[in-house]
Design a protein around this motif. Sequence first.
Motif, short mmCIF file in Angstrom:
data_model
loop_
_atom_site.label_atom_id
_atom_site.label_comp_id
_atom_site.label_asym_id
_atom_site.label_seq_id
_atom_site.Cartn_x
_atom_site.Cartn_y
_atom_site.Cartn_z
N ARG A 124 -4.12 26.99 3.30
CA ARG A 124 -3.00 27.93 3.26
C ARG A 124 -2.02 27.45 2.20
O ARG A 124 -1.39 26.40 2.35
CB ARG A 124 -2.31 28.02 4.61
CG ARG A 124 -1.21 29.09 4.65
CD ARG A 124 -0.69 29.34 6.04
NE ARG A 124 -0.06 28.14 6.60
CZ ARG A 124 0.35 28.04 7.86
NH1 ARG A 124 0.15 29.04 8.70
NH2 ARG A 124 0.92 26.93 8.29
N ASN A 161 -1.47 33.58 5.25
CA ASN A 161 -2.86 33.66 5.68
C ASN A 161 -3.64 32.42 5.26
O ASN A 161 -3.29 31.72 4.30
CB ASN A 161 -3.54 34.90 5.09
CG ASN A 161 -3.68 34.80 3.58
OD1 ASN A 161 -2.67 34.73 2.88
ND2 ASN A 161 -4.90 34.79 3.09
N VAL A 221 -7.14 30.72 3.87
CA VAL A 221 -8.25 31.00 2.97
C VAL A 221 -9.37 30.03 3.30
O VAL A 221 -9.12 28.84 3.58
CB VAL A 221 -7.82 30.84 1.49
CG1 VAL A 221 -8.99 31.05 0.54
CG2 VAL A 221 -6.67 31.81 1.17
N SER A 276 -13.34 28.88 -3.39
CA SER A 276 -12.81 29.81 -2.39
C SER A 276 -13.88 30.83 -2.04
O SER A 276 -14.47 31.44 -2.93
CB SER A 276 -11.57 30.51 -2.95
OG SER A 276 -11.07 31.46 -2.03
N SER A 279 -13.52 33.07 0.94
CA SER A 279 -12.97 34.26 1.62
C SER A 279 -11.45 34.12 1.72
O SER A 279 -10.95 33.08 2.16
CB SER A 279 -13.56 34.42 3.02
OG SER A 279 -12.96 35.51 3.69
N LYS A 280 -10.75 35.18 1.31
CA LYS A 280 -9.30 35.17 1.40
C LYS A 280 -8.79 35.79 2.70
O LYS A 280 -7.59 35.77 2.96
CB LYS A 280 -8.70 35.93 0.21
CG LYS A 280 -8.98 35.26 -1.13
CD LYS A 280 -8.35 36.02 -2.28
CE LYS A 280 -8.62 35.31 -3.61
NZ LYS A 280 -8.03 36.07 -4.75
#
Length: 503
Positions: free
Chosen positions: A392, A398, A400, A421, A423-424
């Motif tokens: 985060r 949110n 990640v 990364s 998925s966000k």
Amino acid sequence: MLKLFGGGKPDHPMADPREARRLLDDLPAHDPVKALEELSHWFESVSMAEGFKLEQRVQLLLQIDEAGQPRARKLAREYFATVRPSKVQENRLWKGIHDYWSHAGNAFGRAVDQFVTGAKGADAVKAQLPLLLVRALRSISQQIKWMHMRYGPVDLSAWGIFNRVYGFAEFRGLAGTKVTVYPGLPGESTPQQEFLKGVVFSASSPDALLPIEADLAERLIGDFTPKFALSSTPGPEMSYWTDLNQNMAPQRLVRPPQQTPTLRCFGASAALAEVNAHLQKIGSSRQVPSALNLGDAYEPEIVMDVLSHLALYWALEPPERKHPRHMVKSRLSVAHGYDGLLGVLGESESLDFESTAVESWIVENVSAGGFGAIVQQVKGDWLKVGALIAMRPEGGNNWVTGIVRRVNKVGSGQARVGIQSISKAPVAGSFWTGVTTEKGVVLKTGEPDSGEVRIVLKPGVFVPGQNLESERGGRFHVYMPQSVEDKGDDFEIARFREMIREN
């Protein structure tokens, strides 16, 4: 020990050949770690004790090393075994192997130094010098390899000894002299081959490989070493360089380095073409060619992954980044592992992640594909290539999801990491397998209408042909299994086809 009168044998337990043989024969038979600890002691003791003639010292060091080889190989097999040892046992194995090679490299290096300085008795044992050089270079490269098994930090003083030992081999005209490395074992080598194995392994970015992949990469490099080019000047086929007079690891040849007598450049040359040929053969046959001398059985998929990695880093042009990178300085909250991801997403009741399990890292750069970060204090031994993390960014709301793709420990408990990364907008939930209810995390992508999703699950939950079912937001989801895309010690990421219907 100080001796009041000169002459006679050195005051050392191994000064008598029969006693030395007895000490080596009496090593612990059923505890190879303990045996390597004792051999490490003898390496240091014999190499440092006064009174030994050089011929006797060299012979003893070779015998000590030969006693250690079957034990070091056994521990390495245990370390890389499919069934992972416990953390305590893994640490014990690593320390025993690393310390053995460290003491061996230092002991052989001291012996070579006596030839460099023209110590008394050097002429009487000069026939053993090529073997001594090969053993020294192999021991030091193994020491460096095992530093990489923990992602560093790599002691540059070890590189200094390695480079200078090879420089002396060239100076004496022995770089290409073949020797049988160990009696009773097949395989010849030369100082130049051992040098190339060491520098090519380091140049092949082992910090982006799992330990078992790095071990396989080293085996493959040993097979391809004769195909590598080595020169004292830069050339069109040279991708890397080093300086034999410096305490340095090899570097990518981005611009021509300063020309010095000790400059050495190397490149993949014909090796790269052979790697690509093997990739094509394995891709079409799904079998590992017998021509690859790997010393063990490996699944075609892992061999292809490692060969692809080597091809990427051996290319004349350095690997290009898929996304532009922007330099930043900000904080990043990080939780790790399957339980850590569920915890920060509110699906774990067992841990207080906000107070204990969340670490604070410093982001150095960011791109559409991930982050580069500094870990100021590495906590525990979980941080490695392939680790699942939740992130985060400072000021964000949110979490990640990402996977660690590169680790480079730089000393003082710090590390630099590269993170992909994946998925966000991860969404945690419960999934019915038809037998049990399991927790998991759906990794949302930017393509909501693709009909395919990835789900993070505990190992073993994914079963080919077994659907998962879930109810969220008044909608019923059926997930039809496709394949496992990625996995680590405590998780699997599987691909599913998703069907949704209203309740």
